[in-house]
Design an enzyme around this catalytic site. Sequence first.
Site, PDB file in Angstrom:
ATOM      1  N   HIS A 255     -11.990  -3.601  10.252  1.00 15.02           N
ATOM      2  CA  HIS A 255     -11.782  -5.104  10.681  1.00 15.02           C
ATOM      3  C   HIS A 255     -10.440  -5.093  11.233  1.00 15.02           C
ATOM      4  O   HIS A 255     -10.373  -5.829  12.467  1.00 15.02           O
ATOM      5  CB  HIS A 255     -11.874  -6.099   9.516  1.00 15.02           C
ATOM      6  CG  HIS A 255     -11.238  -7.136   9.339  1.00 15.02           C
ATOM      7  ND1 HIS A 255      -9.999  -7.568   9.397  1.00 15.02           N
ATOM      8  CD2 HIS A 255     -11.790  -8.417   9.412  1.00 15.02           C
ATOM      9  CE1 HIS A 255      -9.629  -8.629   9.524  1.00 15.02           C
ATOM     10  NE2 HIS A 255     -10.818  -9.462   9.692  1.00 15.02           N
ATOM     11  N   ASN A 256      -9.251  -4.740  10.815  1.00 16.81           N
ATOM     12  CA  ASN A 256      -7.963  -4.745  11.415  1.00 16.81           C
ATOM     13  C   ASN A 256      -8.128  -4.064  12.781  1.00 16.81           C
ATOM     14  O   ASN A 256      -7.335  -4.494  13.704  1.00 16.81           O
ATOM     15  CB  ASN A 256      -7.069  -4.074  10.436  1.00 16.81           C
ATOM     16  CG  ASN A 256      -6.630  -5.035   9.259  1.00 16.81           C
ATOM     17  OD1 ASN A 256      -7.804  -5.943   8.912  1.00 16.81           O
ATOM     18  ND2 ASN A 256      -5.632  -4.731   8.662  1.00 16.81           N
TER      19      ASN A 256
ATOM     20  N   LYS B 205     -12.350  -2.664   5.812  1.00 18.62           N
ATOM     21  CA  LYS B 205     -11.312  -3.399   6.079  1.00 18.62           C
ATOM     22  C   LYS B 205     -10.444  -2.816   7.058  1.00 18.62           C
ATOM     23  O   LYS B 205      -9.865  -3.811   7.834  1.00 18.62           O
ATOM     24  CB  LYS B 205     -10.633  -3.691   4.729  1.00 18.62           C
ATOM     25  CG  LYS B 205      -9.286  -4.483   4.918  1.00 18.62           C
ATOM     26  CD  LYS B 205      -9.255  -5.885   5.440  1.00 18.62           C
ATOM     27  CE  LYS B 205      -8.228  -6.684   5.225  1.00 18.62           C
ATOM     28  NZ  LYS B 205      -6.691  -6.186   6.099  1.00 18.62           N
TER      29      LYS B 205
ATOM     30  N   SER C  12      -9.258  -9.911   3.442  1.00 16.46           N
ATOM     31  CA  SER C  12      -8.519 -10.355   5.004  1.00 16.46           C
ATOM     32  C   SER C  12      -8.549 -11.844   4.783  1.00 16.46           C
ATOM     33  O   SER C  12      -9.412 -12.756   4.174  1.00 16.46           O
ATOM     34  CB  SER C  12      -9.439  -9.853   6.010  1.00 16.46           C
ATOM     35  OG  SER C  12      -8.915 -10.498   7.236  1.00 16.46           O
ATOM     36  N   GLY C  13      -7.687 -12.421   5.771  1.00 15.44           N
ATOM     37  CA  GLY C  13      -7.670 -13.835   5.716  1.00 15.44           C
ATOM     38  C   GLY C  13      -6.270 -14.224   5.498  1.00 15.44           C
ATOM     39  O   GLY C  13      -5.748 -15.555   5.624  1.00 15.44           O
TER      40      GLY C  13
ATOM     41  N   ALA D 232       0.886  -1.019  -0.143  1.00 16.15           N
ATOM     42  CA  ALA D 232       0.128   0.075   0.041  1.00 16.15           C
ATOM     43  C   ALA D 232       0.999   1.318   0.027  1.00 16.15           C
ATOM     44  O   ALA D 232       1.963   1.218   0.538  1.00 16.15           O
ATOM     45  CB  ALA D 232      -0.616  -0.017   1.213  1.00 16.15           C
TER      46      ALA D 232
ATOM     47  N   GLU E 263      -9.412  -6.485  15.103  1.00 11.71           N
ATOM     48  CA  GLU E 263      -8.494  -7.514  15.167  1.00 11.71           C
ATOM     49  C   GLU E 263      -7.224  -7.209  16.357  1.00 11.71           C
ATOM     50  O   GLU E 263      -6.820  -8.215  16.940  1.00 11.71           O
ATOM     51  CB  GLU E 263      -7.750  -7.785  13.830  1.00 11.71           C
ATOM     52  CG  GLU E 263      -6.783  -8.898  13.735  1.00 11.71           C
ATOM     53  CD  GLU E 263      -6.279  -8.902  12.336  1.00 11.71           C
ATOM     54  OE1 GLU E 263      -6.914  -8.756  11.491  1.00 11.71           O
ATOM     55  OE2 GLU E 263      -4.906  -8.891  11.990  1.00 11.71           O
ATOM     56  N   TYR E 264      -7.044  -5.965  16.204  1.00 16.54           N
ATOM     57  CA  TYR E 264      -5.783  -5.485  17.155  1.00 16.54           C
ATOM     58  C   TYR E 264      -6.401  -5.935  18.632  1.00 16.54           C
ATOM     59  O   TYR E 264      -5.602  -6.388  19.645  1.00 16.54           O
ATOM     60  CB  TYR E 264      -5.510  -4.062  17.032  1.00 16.54           C
ATOM     61  CG  TYR E 264      -4.361  -3.664  16.172  1.00 16.54           C
ATOM     62  CD1 TYR E 264      -4.462  -3.948  14.794  1.00 16.54           C
ATOM     63  CD2 TYR E 264      -3.330  -3.051  16.621  1.00 16.54           C
ATOM     64  CE1 TYR E 264      -3.485  -3.673  14.178  1.00 16.54           C
ATOM     65  CE2 TYR E 264      -2.333  -2.733  15.828  1.00 16.54           C
ATOM     66  CZ  TYR E 264      -2.158  -3.124  14.418  1.00 16.54           C
ATOM     67  OH  TYR E 264      -1.260  -2.567  13.686  1.00 16.54           O
TER      68      TYR E 264
ATOM     69  N   LYS F  60       1.807  -2.938  11.677  1.00 15.41           N
ATOM     70  CA  LYS F  60       1.967  -2.374  10.272  1.00 15.41           C
ATOM     71  C   LYS F  60       1.359  -0.913  10.142  1.00 15.41           C
ATOM     72  O   LYS F  60       1.539  -0.369   9.097  1.00 15.41           O
ATOM     73  CB  LYS F  60       1.509  -3.313   9.110  1.00 15.41           C
ATOM     74  CG  LYS F  60       2.625  -4.662   9.127  1.00 15.41           C
ATOM     75  CD  LYS F  60       2.107  -5.129   7.865  1.00 15.41           C
ATOM     76  CE  LYS F  60       3.271  -6.073   7.075  1.00 15.41           C
ATOM     77  NZ  LYS F  60       2.470  -7.040   6.033  1.00 15.41           N
TER      78      LYS F  60
END
Length: 506
Positions: free
Chosen positions: A208-209, A205, A133-134, A81, A212-213, A284
Amino acid sequence: MAQNASADVGLIGLAVMGQNLALNMADHGFKVAVYNRTRSVMERFVADNPGTPGGLVACASLPDLAAALRKPRKVIILVQAGPAVDRVISQLLEAGIEEDDLVVDCGNSLWTDTIRREREYSGRCLFFGSGVSGGELGARYGPSMMPGGQASAWKHLEPIWNSIAAKVDESSGRPMETAEPGKPVRGGMPCTSYIGENGAGHYVKMIHNGIEYVDMQLISEAYFLLKKLLDLKSDELAAIFAQWNQGDLDSYLIQITAEILRQPDPADPDGFLVDRILDAAQQKGTGKWTSGNALDMGIPANSIAEAVFARCLSALKSERVEASRQLSGPAFSYRGDRRELIAAVRDALYCSKICAYAQGFQLMRQAQVEYRWKLDFASIARIWRGGCIIRARFLQKITEAYTRDPELVNLMLDPYFEGQIREGQAHWRRVVSLAAQAGLAAPAFMSALAYYDGYRSEFLPANLLQGQRDYFGAHTYERTDQPRGARFHLDWPHPKRPQIPIDSGG
Ligand code: NBP
């Protein structure tokens, strides 16, 4: 090498994600033209993967790739990115990509870059952004995909995305797997759905991350508290997580946690690998983006931010080692019931997880106002049930909550989640207070509880805070006995002077 225009889709960037997504598409019968900056990587990849149902077309250059694709061309970019994405798009435009061709960025791009790119490349190509994602395995066997951009572009992508995405069983909401690993799943609901215009897919997305954190941090805190308070070994902890994975906490992250905890150290088969992994987390940037966006929009996503800061604090390893010799904490040993503590930590984890998701959905709720999207929260929860890193049984409950009430103000207010927190909160509070008594850092558990208690409070001490702001900065305050919006200022050093109503300008 590439010949006539017969390929269904092109893919640029053959690192981990690109190779796996290309093979996933080829397995589903799509003919995939592939290009990579370093040509040898592309040649090896094509040579190593003969005989896929769709087939791979080797492209030595971007003009080769453009020539290999049927019109309207569909080109997926999977590069790092940032500026690399713009570089690749410019090269594609020079290579013959045209106005009605689709250029799809599937990397972890910042949503504002996607908004900018759609505008910037308008009239030269149909630029589209899709979160994926995945990780490696998801890309290969079925990711969760969050597409955003012009609806006219989506109709060309939809058949591919529906084919390659993970599938869930619609009645149970559980991910579907084939008896033969790696073979495409037949039937089921694909874990992809059109999210909205321009940057909506990449925004979702990112959320989502961010979730996830917190999910990862909460699981790590549960591990840490049980290990420290009960003095458990890694394989004993693995058994607890494996047990939790049979119930409401059933999720990919809990499943892999059990597997990680029981992994012996390859360098010392008598020890566990996790005990030898350095406790300094890396990141990241998507958690930082989510937290920055929460601050910009004024949405309290404190657990997401706390999870980012927990990684930052862990990274100060050498400072922490020094400080541990100097700064004191309590001496504490747990003398209570061991089974009860395990159950309490489980409940604390579940309640905190509800708060983390509530914060993520609050962010999306506000973002749709800021960016004029119309997000379908039931659909977002639905496509996270399989393929992605946060996939969990829990997401079926979120799907049901937003199906019951698409305008739900906060996930914690849904009757199911409200009931779960009511049942679990005594345990949750006990775990947080035990962590404080023992001097064990549990920032995500603690911040989630603070979020819950703050959100459910009719009164908070912001009255005093507003008084302070008016005292030193004449920033004004509202009064509880006056309509909202009517503002006042007091000349504080001279409190006998009358309070001044401030014209707020309508
Ligand atoms: P990288 O982010 O490591 O991407 C590098 C790939 O892009 C290499 O194959 C590189 O070629 C190629 N590339 C090309 Br073509 N043009 C490039 C250019 N101008 N500058 C830099 N590289 C160029 O790959 P990745 O880990 O597969 O991730 C791809 C995207 O997917 C990223 O945005 C990532 O954040 C996202 N993502 C990754 C994961 C994951 O689990 N890894 C999960 C979800 C999303 P080369 O061989 O010549 O260097």
